[in-house]
Design an enzyme around this catalytic site. Structure first.
Site, short mmCIF file in Angstrom:
data_model
loop_
_atom_site.label_atom_id
_atom_site.label_comp_id
_atom_site.label_asym_id
_atom_site.label_seq_id
_atom_site.Cartn_x
_atom_site.Cartn_y
_atom_site.Cartn_z
N ASP A 157 0.91 -1.00 0.09
CA ASP A 157 -0.04 -0.09 -0.07
C ASP A 157 0.80 1.03 -0.04
O ASP A 157 1.65 1.59 0.98
CB ASP A 157 -0.76 -0.37 1.29
CG ASP A 157 -1.90 1.16 1.26
OD1 ASP A 157 -1.98 1.75 0.41
OD2 ASP A 157 -2.40 1.45 2.40
N ASP A 359 -2.09 6.59 -6.15
CA ASP A 359 -2.26 5.52 -4.95
C ASP A 359 -2.37 3.95 -5.42
O ASP A 359 -2.97 3.75 -6.48
CB ASP A 359 -3.74 5.86 -4.19
CG ASP A 359 -3.71 4.96 -3.24
OD1 ASP A 359 -2.99 4.40 -2.23
OD2 ASP A 359 -5.11 4.81 -2.87
#
Ligand SMILES: *[C@@H]1O[C@H](CO)[C@@H](O)[C@H](O)[C@H]1NC(C)=O
Ligand SMILES: *[C@@H]1O[C@H](CO)[C@@H](O)[C@H](O)[C@H]1NC(C)=O
Length: 481
Positions: A157, A359
C-alpha cells in the site's frame, strides 16, 4: 498484324497501368499506413476475452527481466495469488466498488483542501481520532520476517506507512490467514520497542494515534472501511531475498485485527513518511522502488527496490511533490486529458484546485467533477455504436457488449506536469462488471476541492517508478511481461 497490335496494346496498357496505378498503389499504401497510425492514436481494438482472467496463472518466462525482479506481485484474489481463498470470501464487483469508495472517502478526509468541516456521513464512518484510515488495497507480495525467517503474504500500500502482520498470541482476535501466525517468542531476533523511544514518537505521528504509554509501544491503525489492526510496535529482521535483509525492521505485531484483509497476513506500508518501509530501507535502496500491476488476476507483476527498480528505458517522468500536511502521500500534477487523440478543453484551475495523488490501493481513478464530465462526454461520443447499460455504483458510463467479441474504444491519455503522458492501457479504460456489461473505469469526485486520485487500474501494465529521493515519478510502458 493482329497479334502485333494486341501485343503493343498489352505493352502499352501495362506501361500505362504501371504509370497510373503502380504509383498510386504506393500512395494508397502510404495513406493506409498513415490512417492506421492515426487510428492507433485515436482508438484501441480490444478483444473482450482479454478482460476475462484465465483459470490458471501465467507468469513471465524464467530468465526475463521481469521474472528476476525482487518480489512477484499478484492480485489478492485470483489464480496467481499465493493466498488460497476459501476461508475468505472473494468480493463481488459491486463490493469492490463500495470498498473503493470507502478508501477514497478516507483519502479525501485526510487530504482536505476544504476549510469546511467534513460532511456528516464521513464523520459517522471515520472516527475523528483516526489519522490513518484507508481501505486495504488489492495487490499482494510475499516477504520474510524473523529468525528463522517465516514467509508472510501481505497487501502492499503506497497510501499508508506502517507495516504490520498478525501476531500470536492474538490477545484480542486474529482473522484466519494463509500462513501460520507470527510467533514473536519463536524468533531469536524479535524485540519490543519501548514507549519512550524516538521510534514510538514517529509511529504516533504516522498513525495519528496517541495511546497511553506503558513500557511497550502500542500502535493502532484504522482503515476507512472499518478494518483495523492493534498491537505492539516491534523490531525484527525483514528479508526480501537472501541478499536483501534488514535487521531491526520496525513493524506492527498485531494482536487484534479485523477487516477486509482477505486471508492476507498483514500489510506492507510503502507511503513516504518516516516509519514506512521505503524510509526504513533508504540506506540500501535510496528511496527508489517500482512496481508493475498486472492487467488481470491471472497474470503477475513485480515490486522492485533500489537498483532493480526503474529499468524501463522508455520511462517518462513527472515531478513527485511533497506536502508536509500530508506526508504519507505521493502527490503529482495532472495538466490535461486527451480522448481519441483530442486534448479536452479543461481549465488548468480544475486540476490546481483539486491537486492529485497516485495510490496503489484505489482501484478506479477519481477526477475533479469538471474533468470527469469532459472525459465522459468525449468517451461517450466515441462509443455511440454500442448499446448503453445501466450505471453500477460509481461507474455511470456502461455498455452492453452482449454478442460482441471485440470492442473499439477511444484512447485515453492523461497528461502530467513535465510534459509526461500516460497512454492508459485498454485494461484501464473499460472494466468488466458482468459478462456483458463493461463500464468506463473512471469516476468523478463529488466536490471540486476533493483530491484527484490516480488509481491502480490505470497504472496496470506500466512500470510505475517512485524515485522519491530524486523527486520524480516515472511511467514505463509494457513492463509486466
Ligand atoms: C513484548 O511486550 C509484551 C507486552 O508487554 C510482552 O507480553 C512480551 O513478552 C514482550 N516480548 C518481548 C520479547 O520482550
Ligand atoms: C490541453 O489543453 C489544456 C487547455 O484546455 C492545456 O492547458 C494543456 O496544456 C493541453 N495539453 C496538451 C498536452 O496539449
Amino acid at each position: 498484324m493482329a497479334t502485333i497490335n494486341s501485343f503493343l496494346f498489352l505493352l502499352l496498357s501495362s506501361v500505362l497501368h504501371l504509370l497510373l496505378f503502380g504509383c498510386s498503389e504506393k500512395v494508397e499504401a502510404y495513406r493506409f499506413e498513415e490512417m492506421t497510425a492515426n487510428l492507433r492514436l485515436q482508438s484501441h481494438v480490444v478483444s473482450l476475452s482479454s478482460f476475462m482472467p484465465a483459470g490458471v496463472c501465467s507468469t513471465p518466462a524464467q530468465g526475463t527481466k521481469t521474472s528476476s525482479r525482487l518480489l512477484q506481485v499478484a492480485h489478492k484474489h485470483g489464480p496467481c495469488s499465493p493466498l488460497k481463498e476459501g476461508k475468505a470470501k472473494v468480493p463481488s464487483f459491486h463490493e469492490i466498488l463500495i470498498d473503493d469508495q470507502a478508501r477514497v472517502k478516507s483519502i479525501h478526509s485526510k487530504i482536505s483542501n476544504n476549510a469546511d468541516p467534513p460532511a456528516v456521513d464521513s464523520l459517522a464512518k471515520i472516527p475523528a481520532t483516526s489519522g490513518q484510515s484507508l481501505g486495504t488495497g488489492n495487490f499482494v507480495v510475499t516477504i520474510g520476517i524473523g529468525t528463522p525467517k517465516q514467509p508472510f503474504t501481505v497487501i502492499f500500500d503506497t497510501g499508508s506507512d506502517l507495516t504490520w502482520i498478525q501476531c500470536q498470541p492474538c490477545a484480542g482476535q486474529c482473522y484466519s490467514q494463509q500462513d501460520p501466525i507470527f510467533k514473536p517468542s519463536a524468533s531469536s531476533t524479535y524485540s519490543n520497542i519501548s514507549c519512550n523511544s524516538a521510534s514510538c514518537n514517529q509511529l504516533q505521528s504516522a498513525t495519528g494515534n496517541s495511546r497511553p504509554c506503558g513500557s511497550t509501544c502500542i500502535y493502532q491503525i484504522q482503515y476507512g472501511d472499518g478494518s483495523y489492526s492493534l498491537g505492539y510496535f516491534a523490531a525484527d529482521t525483514l528479508a526480501l531475498s537472501s541478499s536483501d535483509v534488514f535487521p531491526k525492521f520496525k513493524f506492527g505485531c498485531g494482536e487484534n485485527n479485523q477487516g477486509l484483509f482477505g486471508s492476507a497476513d498483514g500489510l506492507l506500508g510503502l507511503g513516504r513518511d518516516q516509519v514506512s518501509m521505503v524510509s526504513q530501507t533508504a540506506k540500501k535502496y535510496k528511496k527508489l522502488f517500482s512496481y508493475c500491476l498486472p492487467p488481470t488476476s491471472s497474470s503477475t507483476g513485480f515490486l522492485a527496490f533500489g537498483s532493480q527498480a526503474g529499468a524501463s528505458s522508455s520511462a517518462r517522468y513527472t515531478p513527485l511533490i511533497k506536502d508536509s500536511n500530508n506526508p504519507s502521500f505521493y502527490f503529482i500534477t495532472i495538466t490535461g486529458i486527451s480522448v481519441g487523440g483530442k486534448n479536452l478543453s479543461i481549465p488548468q484551475s480544475v486540476f490546481t484546485t483539486s491537486g492529485a495523488v497516485i495510490d496503489s490501493g484505489t482501484v478506479i481513478t477519481r477526477l475533479p467533477p469538471a474533468a470527469y464530465s469532459a472525459l465522459r462526454t468525449a468517451f461517450r461520443q466515441g462509443m455511440t455504436k454500442y448499446p448503453t447499460a445501466p450505471a453500477i455504483s460509481i461507474l455511470d458510463t456502461c455498455y452492453n457488449l452482449n454478442g460482441y467479441s471485440k470492442v473499439t474504444t477511444p484512447t485515453i491519455v492523461l497528461h502530467f506536469g513535465g510534459g509526461t503522458d500516460l497512454n492508459v492501457d485498454p485494461s484501464g479504460i473499460l472494466v468488466r462488471a458482468t459478462s456483458t456489461q463493461y463500464c468506463l473505469a473512471f469516476a468523478g469526485n463529488s466536490a471540486a476541492t476533493d483530491v484527484a486520485i490516480l488509481g491502480n487500474m490505470q497504472q496496470q501494465t506500466f512500470e510505475v517508478i517512485y524515485n522519491v529521493a530524486g523527486g520524480k515519478l516515472g511511467f514505463g510502458a509494457g513492463a509486466c511481461s
